[in-house]
Design a protein around this motif. Structure first.
Motif, PDB file in Angstrom:
ATOM      1  N   ILE A   1       0.835  -1.206   0.000  1.00 37.48           N
ATOM      2  CA  ILE A   1       0.000   0.000   0.000  1.00 37.48           C
ATOM      3  C   ILE A   1       0.871   1.257   0.000  1.00 37.48           C
ATOM      4  O   ILE A   1       0.560   2.238  -0.689  1.00 37.48           O
ATOM      5  CB  ILE A   1      -0.946  -0.012   1.216  1.00 37.48           C
ATOM      6  CG1 ILE A   1      -1.919  -1.190   1.109  1.00 37.48           C
ATOM      7  CG2 ILE A   1      -1.710   1.295   1.337  1.00 37.48           C
ATOM      8  CD1 ILE A   1      -2.881  -1.290   2.261  1.00 37.48           C
ATOM      9  N   ASP A   2       1.955   1.238   0.746  1.00 41.78           N
ATOM     10  CA  ASP A   2       2.862   2.387   0.826  1.00 41.78           C
ATOM     11  C   ASP A   2       3.985   2.270  -0.197  1.00 41.78           C
ATOM     12  O   ASP A   2       5.150   2.548   0.103  1.00 41.78           O
ATOM     13  CB  ASP A   2       3.449   2.488   2.236  1.00 41.78           C
ATOM     14  CG  ASP A   2       2.374   2.602   3.301  1.00 41.78           C
ATOM     15  OD1 ASP A   2       1.372   3.277   3.047  1.00 41.78           O
ATOM     16  OD2 ASP A   2       2.533   2.009   4.383  1.00 41.78           O
ATOM     17  N   HIS A   3       3.639   1.888  -1.405  1.00 39.29           N
ATOM     18  CA  HIS A   3       4.678   1.681  -2.428  1.00 39.29           C
ATOM     19  C   HIS A   3       5.296   2.992  -2.884  1.00 39.29           C
ATOM     20  O   HIS A   3       6.485   3.033  -3.247  1.00 39.29           O
ATOM     21  CB  HIS A   3       4.077   0.943  -3.629  1.00 39.29           C
ATOM     22  CG  HIS A   3       2.969   1.697  -4.316  1.00 39.29           C
ATOM     23  ND1 HIS A   3       3.201   2.592  -5.336  1.00 39.29           N
ATOM     24  CD2 HIS A   3       1.630   1.700  -4.114  1.00 39.29           C
ATOM     25  CE1 HIS A   3       2.054   3.104  -5.746  1.00 39.29           C
ATOM     26  NE2 HIS A   3       1.078   2.587  -5.023  1.00 39.29           N
ATOM     27  N   GLN A   4       4.508   4.094  -2.861  1.00 37.53           N
ATOM     28  CA  GLN A   4       5.049   5.370  -3.329  1.00 37.53           C
ATOM     29  C   GLN A   4       6.181   5.879  -2.431  1.00 37.53           C
ATOM     30  O   GLN A   4       7.261   6.219  -2.940  1.00 37.53           O
ATOM     31  CB  GLN A   4       3.921   6.403  -3.414  1.00 37.53           C
ATOM     32  CG  GLN A   4       4.336   7.760  -3.958  1.00 37.53           C
ATOM     33  CD  GLN A   4       4.740   7.717  -5.416  1.00 37.53           C
ATOM     34  OE1 GLN A   4       4.253   6.856  -6.164  1.00 37.53           O
ATOM     35  NE2 GLN A   4       5.631   8.603  -5.823  1.00 37.53           N
ATOM     36  N   PRO A   5       6.027   5.959  -1.123  1.00 37.60           N
ATOM     37  CA  PRO A   5       7.167   6.389  -0.295  1.00 37.60           C
ATOM     38  C   PRO A   5       8.339   5.417  -0.343  1.00 37.60           C
ATOM     39  O   PRO A   5       9.498   5.850  -0.244  1.00 37.60           O
ATOM     40  CB  PRO A   5       6.570   6.484   1.120  1.00 37.60           C
ATOM     41  CG  PRO A   5       5.336   5.672   1.086  1.00 37.60           C
ATOM     42  CD  PRO A   5       4.814   5.793  -0.307  1.00 37.60           C
ATOM     43  N   VAL A   6       8.071   4.133  -0.506  1.00 38.50           N
ATOM     44  CA  VAL A   6       9.171   3.165  -0.611  1.00 38.50           C
ATOM     45  C   VAL A   6       9.971   3.415  -1.882  1.00 38.50           C
ATOM     46  O   VAL A   6      11.209   3.389  -1.879  1.00 38.50           O
ATOM     47  CB  VAL A   6       8.618   1.730  -0.563  1.00 38.50           C
ATOM     48  CG1 VAL A   6       9.716   0.728  -0.895  1.00 38.50           C
ATOM     49  CG2 VAL A   6       8.026   1.426   0.800  1.00 38.50           C
ATOM     50  N   ARG A   7       9.285   3.696  -2.963  1.00 40.90           N
ATOM     51  CA  ARG A   7       9.983   3.957  -4.230  1.00 40.90           C
ATOM     52  C   ARG A   7      10.779   5.257  -4.161  1.00 40.90           C
ATOM     53  O   ARG A   7      11.933   5.312  -4.612  1.00 40.90           O
ATOM     54  CB  ARG A   7       8.968   4.011  -5.371  1.00 40.90           C
ATOM     55  CG  ARG A   7       9.590   4.267  -6.729  1.00 40.90           C
ATOM     56  CD  ARG A   7       8.545   4.252  -7.814  1.00 40.90           C
ATOM     57  NE  ARG A   7       7.866   2.951  -7.882  1.00 40.90           N
ATOM     58  CZ  ARG A   7       6.878   2.673  -8.729  1.00 40.90           C
ATOM     59  NH1 ARG A   7       6.437   3.601  -9.557  1.00 40.90           N
ATOM     60  NH2 ARG A   7       6.330   1.467  -8.733  1.00 40.90           N
ATOM     61  N   GLU A   8      10.180   6.307  -3.576  1.00 45.21           N
ATOM     62  CA  GLU A   8      10.909   7.571  -3.466  1.00 45.21           C
ATOM     63  C   GLU A   8      12.101   7.441  -2.514  1.00 45.21           C
ATOM     64  O   GLU A   8      13.129   8.094  -2.724  1.00 45.21           O
ATOM     65  CB  GLU A   8       9.961   8.671  -2.986  1.00 45.21           C
ATOM     66  CG  GLU A   8       8.899   9.053  -4.001  1.00 45.21           C
ATOM     67  CD  GLU A   8       8.124  10.292  -3.593  1.00 45.21           C
ATOM     68  OE1 GLU A   8       8.558  10.953  -2.639  1.00 45.21           O
ATOM     69  OE2 GLU A   8       7.110  10.600  -4.247  1.00 45.21           O
TER      70      GLU A   8
END
Length: 284
Positions: A124-131
């Motif tokens: 679910i928190d893929h966006q902060p993990v990618r950044e």
């Protein structure tokens, strides 16, 4: 010695079902899976969970400024736990929607430069993990049996879908961080209950508030009825009425007293009519 795990903490993990995974399993999560039940649900290794909690706590303590640690969660069940973790450890938190570009776009007002990132669910928190991978920030994530481990540096195997499991993992992690910092003694129990980290349904809170208000109103009404009955009994009881309202006329307002005096209202009354007085004085 502290890595051996206390029995009550292990019992808490089992009671919160932190070891219960899902029916699906990721290939990279295979080292953390203990076995598979007959119904197809994967069971996570609680010993691995305990070891990774201590490893993550050591990484967090190594950061000089606690504000450089950010805990993120977009899942509703873990937002309360994230806020409580940030409150007790002095770190930052992002509960709810994560704005893209928070770690990479310096023009945005909410731009932040963390040194360690903690996420509840890497799916679910893929966006902060990618950044975080773009800016070389290590990521600590709670990973279920089907969670992807891409760009995750420290995976804590645990059930990241249950509200009790999420709250307990954050509570254990915050307690271990404070113990390593020396804020609390390892031999003593932490005075903060784990219930503060659990998700609370707003509808249940409203229902509890209504029940408490109804109980208070019922208690107040019963007390008022008892007080009214007590006042009525005390003010208009038979002995008081016999002493105060029956004896008063006999002592102070005797019917024979005006007749004996002889100069009452009847003696002062004029004998004539109202029209006789103007006639004696004259005409207008």
């Amino acid at each position: 010695a502290h890595l051996a795990g206390r029995e009550d903490d292990i019992c808490k993990l089992l009671a919160a079902q932190a070891h219960v995974g899902t029916r699906n399993a990721d290939a990279q999560m295979a080292p953390y899976i203990f076995r598979r039940r007959a119904d197809g649900v994967h069971i996570l290794n609680v010993a691995k969970t305990w070891e990774k909690i201590h490893l993550a706590a050591r990484i967090i303590v190594a950061i000089e400024n606690p504000q450089d640690v950010i805990a993120i969660s977009a899942r509703p069940y873990s937002q309360r736990a994230v806020l409580k973790f940030a409150h007790y450890t002095g770190s930052q938190s992002i509960a709810g929607r994560f704005t893209p570009g928070t770690f990479t776009n310096q023009i945005t007002k909410q731009f932040r430069e963390p040194r360690v990132l903690i996420v509840t669910d890497p799916r679910i928190d893929h966006q902060p993990v990618r950044e975080a991978s773009y800016v070389n920030v290590p990521v600590i994530a709670f990973c279920d049996s089907d969670s992807p481990l891409r760009h995750v540096d420290v995976a804590i195997p645990a059930n990241n879908k249950g509200k009790y499991s999420i709250g307990l993992i954050y509570w254990l992690l915050a307690r271990e961080v404070l113990r390593l910092r020396g804020t609390i003694d390892r031999a003593e129990e932490w005075d903060v209950p784990v219930d503060l980290f659990f998700y609370r349904d707003p509808e249940e809170l409203e229902k509890q508030a209504e029940e408490a208000a109804a109980a208070a109103a019922e208690a107040g009404g019963a007390w008022g009825d008892e007080a009214t009955a007590a006042d009525a009994t005390a003010g208009f009881s038979e002995p008081v009425a016999a002493a105060g309202f029956a004896a008063a006329p006999a002592a102070g307002f005797d019917a024979a007293a005006p007749a004996a005096a002889g100069d009452g209202w009847d003696a002062a009354a004029p004998t004539g009519s109202w029209g006789d007085a103007p006639a004696a004085a004259g005409t207008w």
